[in-house]
Write an enzyme that holds these catalytic residues in place. Structure first.
Site, PDB file in Angstrom:
ATOM      1  N   HIS A 258       0.836  -1.206   0.000  1.00  0.00           N
ATOM      2  CA  HIS A 258       0.000   0.000   0.000  1.00  0.00           C
ATOM      3  C   HIS A 258       0.872   1.258   0.000  1.00  0.00           C
ATOM      4  O   HIS A 258       0.674   2.173  -0.817  1.00  0.00           O
ATOM      5  CB  HIS A 258      -0.898  -0.022   1.244  1.00  0.00           C
ATOM      6  CG  HIS A 258      -1.792   1.155   1.403  1.00  0.00           C
ATOM      7  ND1 HIS A 258      -3.118   1.138   1.051  1.00  0.00           N
ATOM      8  CD2 HIS A 258      -1.557   2.412   1.883  1.00  0.00           C
ATOM      9  CE1 HIS A 258      -3.666   2.317   1.302  1.00  0.00           C
ATOM     10  NE2 HIS A 258      -2.745   3.114   1.811  1.00  0.00           N
ATOM     11  N   GLU A 259       1.858   1.294   0.893  1.00  0.00           N
ATOM     12  CA  GLU A 259       2.706   2.487   0.978  1.00  0.00           C
ATOM     13  C   GLU A 259       3.625   2.616  -0.230  1.00  0.00           C
ATOM     14  O   GLU A 259       3.995   3.732  -0.620  1.00  0.00           O
ATOM     15  CB  GLU A 259       3.513   2.473   2.279  1.00  0.00           C
ATOM     16  CG  GLU A 259       2.671   2.438   3.551  1.00  0.00           C
ATOM     17  CD  GLU A 259       1.621   3.533   3.638  1.00  0.00           C
ATOM     18  OE1 GLU A 259       1.788   4.594   2.979  1.00  0.00           O
ATOM     19  OE2 GLU A 259       0.622   3.337   4.360  1.00  0.00           O
ATOM     20  N   GLU A 288      -4.590   7.795  -2.906  1.00  0.00           N
ATOM     21  CA  GLU A 288      -5.108   6.522  -2.415  1.00  0.00           C
ATOM     22  C   GLU A 288      -5.468   5.576  -3.552  1.00  0.00           C
ATOM     23  O   GLU A 288      -5.410   4.357  -3.389  1.00  0.00           O
ATOM     24  CB  GLU A 288      -6.327   6.757  -1.516  1.00  0.00           C
ATOM     25  CG  GLU A 288      -6.001   7.377  -0.173  1.00  0.00           C
ATOM     26  CD  GLU A 288      -5.073   6.519   0.686  1.00  0.00           C
ATOM     27  OE1 GLU A 288      -5.075   5.284   0.537  1.00  0.00           O
ATOM     28  OE2 GLU A 288      -4.338   7.107   1.494  1.00  0.00           O
TER      29      GLU A 288
END
Length: 493
Positions: A258-259, A288
Site C-alpha cells: 500500500h505504501e 489513495e
C-alpha cells in the site's frame, strides 16, 4: 527577473522547506527518541512559522497578478499557488503554529493511549486538536474556501473539488450493494485462515521482495517500522513504513505494498515539476487510488497470489493451506474485524463511512469530543453487528485525528472508487497483465499507472487525471462491479 520567475523561485524554496518539515515528521514516527517529543513539537512549530510566512508573503499576490505563464503547466502552477494563498492567508500565523505544535505532541500522546487502551489519556489533546481544526476550517470558510462551510474547507485541503455533500452521495450509492454483498458472503462458508507464527525478520524480508516486485526504487527510498504505516517525502526521497504482527504476515506485506503505491506516485512525477506546486500528488483521493490498486486489484489478484504463495512457503515453510487457489481465498478472506487497515476490500469502505460521519459531526459541533468513544462504539455496533472490545480496536486505532488530518478519511474510499475505474481501463489496455503478475512482476501495471496518472503530479485536477486515464468520468460502478465479480466467485454465490 520576471514576476513569474520570482514567483517560482520563491515557491521552490517553500516546497523544499516543506519537505524538510515532513522529514521531521517521518523521524518522529520512526526513529526519534521518546524523550524528544516536546522538543520536536517546538521544532515543527518553528518550521510552520517559517512556512506560513512564506505561503502568505505579501509579494505573492503581486507576483501572481503580474505573472505571464509561458505554457499550460505554468498556468496551472500559478493557479495552485493562488488557491494556496487564499487558504493560507485566511489562517492566522499563530493558529498555524499552534496547530503544528499541538498535533506533534498529540501524536505521541495518542500512541501512548493506544498502547494502554486509555481513551481518557488522549481525549484532552483530541479536544484541543478538534477545536483548532474547527477554528482553521471556519477561518478558511469565511474567506470563501469550501463554499463557506468549515468541514468542506478542510476537505479542500485533501481533495480539491470534493464536498461533504458529494462524498455523502457517493457513500449512499455504495452502501446498499456493499452491505448486501457482505451479508451474502458472511453467510457462506469462509476460507481457512493462516495459523502459526511468522517471524518478523522473514516478514520484513518478504515485504522488501514484494516492494521490489512493484518497482519500488530503493535508491530513493527506504523501509522502516511505525505504529501506523505511512509514506513520507517526494522528489527523490520518498520513504515507506510498515508494521509487524507475528501472527498476521498479511498485515506487514500489504501495508508495505500500500505504501509503495503512495511512494511510487511521488517518485514517478516528471522531474520538470520538482519543487513546484505540480511536483506532488494532486489529491489524497488520487494518491489513495495508487496505494489501493497496488494493494488490492494487483496485490490481491489470483495471479499475484500464486507468486506470493511460493514466496511465503520458501520463507516460512508450510502455510496450512492446500495450494495457490486456497491461498488466494485465504488472502481475500472476508471476516468480522475491528481494524480499518486490516479490513478486506468488501468491508473497508464501511469503516471509512463511520469515520466520515463522526468527524463531520465533530467539526459541525453536533458531537462533543467527550462523547466520541460512545458514538464510535454505537455506530460500529450498528454497522458491523458486533461490539468494540477495547479502545485500540475502536476510537484509538487510527493516527489521523491526532495529527489533525480531519477531512481526510473519505479520500480512502474516493481512492477505491478511482482505483476501480483505473483497474477497468488498465485491464482493457493490458490483456496479458496476469501473466506478468504470476511471475511476481507488477511493472507492466505500474508502468501503465506511471504513464496515465503518476508522472503528471498536480498538472490536472483529480477528476481530470482519472478521466484522461480511463476515458470516462469517475464513477463508483466499476469498483462495485469488480467487488461483486470477485467475491461472488470466491464464495460460490
Amino acid at each position: 527577473m520576471t514576476a513569474f520567475t520570482e514567483l517560482m523561485a520563491h515557491q521552490r524554496s517553500t516546497e523544499a522547506l516543506s519537505l524538510v518539515a515532513e522529514r521531521l515528521g517521518w523521524d518522529q514516527e520512526t526513529m526519534m527518541p521518546r524523550g524528544a517529543a516536546e522538543q520536536r513539537a517546538e521544532e515543527l512549530a518553528a518550521m510552520e512559522q517559517v512556512l506560513h510566512a512564506r505561503r502568505t508573503d505579501p509579494r505573492l499576490a503581486e507576483w501572481i497578478a503580474k505573472a505571464e505563464a509561458p505554457d499550460a503547466a505554468a498556468e496551472r502552477a500559478i493557479a495552485l499557488i493562488a488557491h494556496a494563498l487564499r487558504r493560507n492567508g485566511a489562517v492566522p500565523a499563530s493558529l498555524a503554529e499552534e496547530l503544528a505544535r499541538t498535533t506533534s505532541l498529540a501524536q505521541g500522546i495518542w500512541a501512548e493511549a493506544r498502547a494502554k487502551n486509555d481513551v481518557g489519556h488522549f481525549l484532552p489533546m483530541l479536544k484541543r486538536v478538534v477545536a483548532l481544526r474547527r477554528e482553521e476550517g471556519q477561518a478558511m470558510a469565511a474567506a470563501g474556501i469550501g463554499g463557506g462551510d468549515a468541514y468542506d474547507a478542510l476537505i479542500d485541503g485533501y481533495e480539491p473539488g470534493a464536498t461533504a455533500a458529494s462524498l455523502a452521495a457517493m457513500f449512499a450509492a455504495m452502501r446498499p450493494r456493499l452491505v448486501a454483498l457482505r451479508e451474502a458472503v458472511l453467510g457462506a462458508p469462509a476460507p481457512k485462515a493462516l495459523a502459526g507464527s511468522f517471524p518478523a525478520a522473514g516478514q520484513l524480508a518478504l515485504a522488501r521482495r514484494a516492494a521490489s516486485a512493484f518497482g519500488y526504487d530503493w535508491t530513493r527510498g527506504r523501509l522502516d517500522l511505525a505504529v501506523h504505516p505511512f509514506s513520507s517525502g517526494g522528489v527523490n526521497d520518498s520513504r515507506i513504513t510498515t508494521r509487524v504482527v507475528e501472527t498476521d504476515p498479511f498485515n506487514c506485506l500489504y501495508s508495505t505494498i500500500h505504501e509503495v503505491g503512495h511512494s511510487s506516485y511521488e517518485l514517478a512525477i516528471d522531474a520538470a515539476h520538482h519543487f513546484t506546486p505540480l511536483g506532488h500528488g494532486v489529491s489524497m483521493g488520487v494518491h489513495e487510488s495508487q496505494s489501493r490498486i497496488y494493494e488490492n486489484q494487483l496485490g490481491r489478484s489470483r495471479a499475484f497470489a500464486g507468486w506470493l504463495f511460493t514466496q511465503m512457503q520458501a520463507e516460512f515453510g508450510a502455510l496450512g493451506v492446500a495450494d495457490a487457489d486456497a491461498f488466494y481465498a485465504t488472502l481475500n478472506r472476508v471476516q468480522r474485524g475491528f481494524i480499518r487497515t486490516e479490513a478486506d476490500e468488501l468491508q473497508y469502505n464501511l469503516h471509512v463511512m463511520l469515520r466520515f460521519d463522526l468527524e463531520r459531526a465533530l467539526i459541525g459541533g453536533r458531537l462533543d469530543v467527550a462523547d466520541i468513544e460512545e458514538a464510535w462504539n454505537a455506530r460500529f455496533l450498528s454497522d458491523f453487528d458486533f461490539a468494540v472490545d477495547v479502545p485500540a480496536n475502536g476510537v484509538l486505532q487510527d493516527v489521523h485525528w491526532s495529527v489533525g488530518a480531519i477531512g481526510y478519511f473519505a479520500t480512502y474510499s474516493l481512492g477505491n472508487v478511482y482505483a476501480g475505474c483505473l483497474n477497468q481501463a488498465m485491464r482493457r489496455d493490458l490483456p496479458d497483465l496476469d501473466a506478468s503478475l504470476a511471475t511476481g512482476d507488477a511493472r507492466p501495471a505500474t508502468d501503465w499507472l506511471c504513464a496515465k496518472v503518476q508522472r503528471f503530479g498536480s498538472l490536472y485536477t483529480p477528476a481530470e487525471v482519472i478521466t484522461r486515464a480511463c476515458g470516462a468520468a469517475p464513477s463508483e460502478a466499476p469498483l462495485l462491479d469488480y467487488l461483486e465479480t470477485k467475491f461472488r466467485a470466491l464464495y460460490n454465490l
